[in-house]
Enzyme design. Structure first.
Site, PDB file in Angstrom:
ATOM      1  N   ARG A  38      33.277  51.075  23.358  1.00  0.00           N
ATOM      2  CA  ARG A  38      34.715  50.965  23.672  1.00  0.00           C
ATOM      3  C   ARG A  38      35.598  51.537  22.575  1.00  0.00           C
ATOM      4  O   ARG A  38      36.744  51.901  22.816  1.00  0.00           O
ATOM      5  CB  ARG A  38      35.079  49.513  23.949  1.00  0.00           C
ATOM      6  N   ASP A  74      34.517  48.144  38.259  1.00  0.00           N
ATOM      7  CA  ASP A  74      35.452  47.029  38.379  1.00  0.00           C
ATOM      8  C   ASP A  74      35.874  46.905  39.835  1.00  0.00           C
ATOM      9  O   ASP A  74      35.898  47.906  40.560  1.00  0.00           O
ATOM     10  CB  ASP A  74      36.683  47.255  37.498  1.00  0.00           C
TER      11      ASP A  74
HETATM   12  O1  CP3 Z   1      29.306  42.042  35.968  1.00  0.00           O
HETATM   13  C1  CP3 Z   1      29.317  43.131  35.370  1.00  0.00           C
HETATM   14  O2  CP3 Z   1      28.910  43.306  34.195  1.00  0.00           O
HETATM   15  C2  CP3 Z   1      29.769  44.353  36.148  1.00  0.00           C
HETATM   16  C3  CP3 Z   1      31.048  44.839  35.867  1.00  0.00           C
HETATM   17  C4  CP3 Z   1      32.302  44.124  36.347  1.00  0.00           C
HETATM   18  C5  CP3 Z   1      33.530  44.287  35.671  1.00  0.00           C
HETATM   19  N1  CP3 Z   1      34.492  43.672  36.406  1.00  0.00           N
HETATM   20  C6  CP3 Z   1      33.699  45.031  34.416  1.00  0.00           C
HETATM   21  C7  CP3 Z   1      34.917  44.809  33.615  1.00  0.00           C
HETATM   22  C8  CP3 Z   1      32.533  43.341  37.477  1.00  0.00           C
HETATM   23  C9  CP3 Z   1      31.564  42.827  38.517  1.00  0.00           C
HETATM   24  C10 CP3 Z   1      33.929  43.069  37.504  1.00  0.00           C
HETATM   25  C11 CP3 Z   1      34.561  42.319  38.575  1.00  0.00           C
HETATM   26  C12 CP3 Z   1      35.972  41.907  38.448  1.00  0.00           C
HETATM   27  N2  CP3 Z   1      37.007  42.568  37.855  1.00  0.00           N
HETATM   28  C13 CP3 Z   1      36.486  40.739  39.040  1.00  0.00           C
HETATM   29  C14 CP3 Z   1      35.688  39.767  39.895  1.00  0.00           C
HETATM   30  C15 CP3 Z   1      34.889  38.835  39.091  1.00  0.00           C
HETATM   31  C16 CP3 Z   1      35.695  37.865  38.274  1.00  0.00           C
HETATM   32  O3  CP3 Z   1      35.569  37.947  37.053  1.00  0.00           O
HETATM   33  O4  CP3 Z   1      36.401  37.030  38.868  1.00  0.00           O
HETATM   34  C17 CP3 Z   1      37.856  40.663  38.735  1.00  0.00           C
HETATM   35  C18 CP3 Z   1      38.818  39.572  39.148  1.00  0.00           C
HETATM   36  C19 CP3 Z   1      38.181  41.855  37.992  1.00  0.00           C
HETATM   37  C20 CP3 Z   1      39.542  42.274  37.492  1.00  0.00           C
HETATM   38  C21 CP3 Z   1      39.468  42.492  36.041  1.00  0.00           C
HETATM   39  N3  CP3 Z   1      38.997  43.650  35.448  1.00  0.00           N
HETATM   40  C22 CP3 Z   1      39.746  41.557  35.012  1.00  0.00           C
HETATM   41  C23 CP3 Z   1      40.314  40.172  35.225  1.00  0.00           C
HETATM   42  C24 CP3 Z   1      39.424  42.197  33.800  1.00  0.00           C
HETATM   43  C25 CP3 Z   1      39.411  41.588  32.431  1.00  0.00           C
HETATM   44  C26 CP3 Z   1      40.597  41.767  31.633  1.00  0.00           C
HETATM   45  C27 CP3 Z   1      40.311  41.411  30.175  1.00  0.00           C
HETATM   46  O5  CP3 Z   1      41.042  41.916  29.360  1.00  0.00           O
HETATM   47  O6  CP3 Z   1      39.346  40.682  29.913  1.00  0.00           O
HETATM   48  C28 CP3 Z   1      38.987  43.490  34.089  1.00  0.00           C
HETATM   49  C29 CP3 Z   1      38.523  44.516  33.127  1.00  0.00           C
HETATM   50  C30 CP3 Z   1      37.051  44.588  33.000  1.00  0.00           C
HETATM   51  N4  CP3 Z   1      36.203  44.755  34.068  1.00  0.00           N
HETATM   52  C31 CP3 Z   1      36.297  44.514  31.818  1.00  0.00           C
HETATM   53  C32 CP3 Z   1      34.945  44.685  32.194  1.00  0.00           C
HETATM   54  C33 CP3 Z   1      33.729  44.728  31.314  1.00  0.00           C
HETATM   55  C34 CP3 Z   1      36.871  44.329  30.410  1.00  0.00           C
HETATM   56  C35 CP3 Z   1      36.415  45.461  29.614  1.00  0.00           C
HETATM   57  C36 CP3 Z   1      37.096  45.749  28.326  1.00  0.00           C
HETATM   58  O7  CP3 Z   1      38.253  45.390  28.046  1.00  0.00           O
HETATM   59  O8  CP3 Z   1      36.395  46.435  27.590  1.00  0.00           O
END
Ligand code: CP3
Length: 339
Positions: A38, A74
């Site tokens: 990242r 995502d």
């Molecule tokens: O499970 C896995 O490892 C696969 C990848 C995956 C991501 N998001 C990667 C990600 C999956 C399955 C998701 C699903 C997802 N994304 C959901 C459903 C599951 C849940 O957690 O309820 C939702 C609601 C999202 C929306 C979303 N995207 C959120 C709330 C966030 C996090 C924001 C934060 O700052 O933490 C993301 C970004 C995201 N998606 C990251 C990752 C690894 C954060 C990555 C980073 O900042 O480097």
């Protein structure tokens, strides 16, 4: 792939084997190797580059030894096919721009999301555990569109839903069509199983839960092109609706941590597998505490042919990596030492 406890378990056919384990959000910031990547690439670039999708998807396979890979992507990536710009902002989470009715339209999913198909192809060539593809459920994706990001209470979404049911339904229909195309594209590209995330449907009362969550999940299940691909449904804060979700007859239900999975086993039909359901915060505890909770679930679900150990929601970004590693190792070895 010769044998897979994960695929056996989601099909309720894991007889005599050890329970499989994987972790929701298993590739993420709690991993030093992920944080390093990242520093070099933006998240949006990582989600859209097949080589990086492959590399990140493989991290937990190599570093933790989990029994399934989940596509690194995502739930919001579907917005690329709906003409909506989005980003994830440090400290704020997802941020969406330009949600006007005029800008929303369904583009060709294969064209707009070809990098996902290419990523899946690369992963399938180099990974020997099953690959789980996924998408967000229409209600949850719609809530991000309407709120413009994460929200505590989904106020805007629910106000719109009650004031303009026809407009809300049209939005869900559009997202559903995109999602079905997207999931079928993932199947064509080679995923072995699917999971659908309805993370925010726990905000819904029973009537709207049927109309705006269940009805669309039912539609998606019926439009998935290959009946041999097992589908898991995850919802957060919906344990009290678990029997309605089980009625949809998904292969597997992924439970949050606010229920007793062993008690649920007694209520959910035997042909629906259960996945879960450790509290993600447990992983901040001392190992003895973690082990106690894990063993409680393992003992309650012992010899169940349809059980997958997982968390009840995604692993948190500052979780101690060693605890996740030890959890996976413990589940894989607990059965061996019993036998
Ligand atoms: O499970 C896995 O490892 C696969 C990848 C995956 C991501 N998001 C990667 C990600 C999956 C399955 C998701 C699903 C997802 N994304 C959901 C459903 C599951 C849940 O957690 O309820 C939702 C609601 C999202 C929306 C979303 N995207 C959120 C709330 C966030 C996090 C924001 C934060 O700052 O933490 C993301 C970004 C995201 N998606 C990251 C990752 C690894 C954060 C990555 C980073 O900042 O480097």
């Amino acid at each position: 792939m010769t044998e897979s406890p994960y695929l056996d378990a989601v099909r309720c056919q894991n007889r005599g084997g050890r329970p499989p384990v994987w972790i929701m959000r298993q590739a993420g910031r709690y991993m030093p190797q992920y944080r390093k990547l990242r520093e070099e690439h933006s998240l949006m670039k990582m989600f859209r580059t097949p080589e990086l999708i492959e590399e990140v998807t493989k991290l937990p396979i190599d570093l933790l030894g989990v029994d399934a890979a989940i596509l690194f992507s995502d739930i919001l990536i579907i917005l690329d096919a709906l003409g909506v710009k989005w980003d994830v902002v440090q400290g704020r989470g997802p941020v969406l721009e330009g949600m006007t009715d005029a800008s929303l339209h369904l583009d060709d999913v294969h064209d707009k999301l070809s990098f996902v198909a290419e990523g899946i192809g690369r992963i399938k060539e180099s990974v020997d555990v099953p690959l789980i593809g996924f998408a967000g459920a229409p209600f949850t994706v719609a809530s991000y569109l309407i709120e413009g990001g994460s929200s505590r209470d989904l106020k805007r979404t629910k106000v719109w839903m009650y004031r303009d049911p026809a407009g809300f339904t049209a939005l869900l229909d559009l997202i559903t069509n995109a999602t079905v195309n997207y999931l079928n594209m993932q199947i064509d590209a080679g995923v072995d199983a699917l999971q659908i995330f309805d993370s925010w449907s726990g905000h819904l009362a029973a009537g709207p839960f049927e109309a705006y969550s269940l009805a669309y999940l039912r539609q998606i299940l019926s439009r998935i092109k290959d009946p041999n691909i097992p589908v898991t449904i995850y919802g957060k804060g919906v344990s009290f609706y678990a029997l309605y979700l089980a009625d949809l007859q998904p292969s597997c239900l992924s439970l949050d941590w606010q229920c007793d999975i062993t008690q649920m086993r007694g209520m959910v039909p035997e042909n629906v597998a259960l996945q879960g359901n450790l509290d993600p915060y447990l992983l901040y505890g001392e190992w003895e505490t973690i082990r106690g909770e894990v063993d409680r679930i393992l003992e309650g679900m012992a010899d169940d042919p349809g059980f997958v150990l997982n968390l009840g929601h995604g692993v948190l970004p500052d979780t101690p990596f060693e605890n996740v590693k030890r959890l996976v190792a413990h589940v894989k070895q607990a059965h061996a030492s019993q036998a």
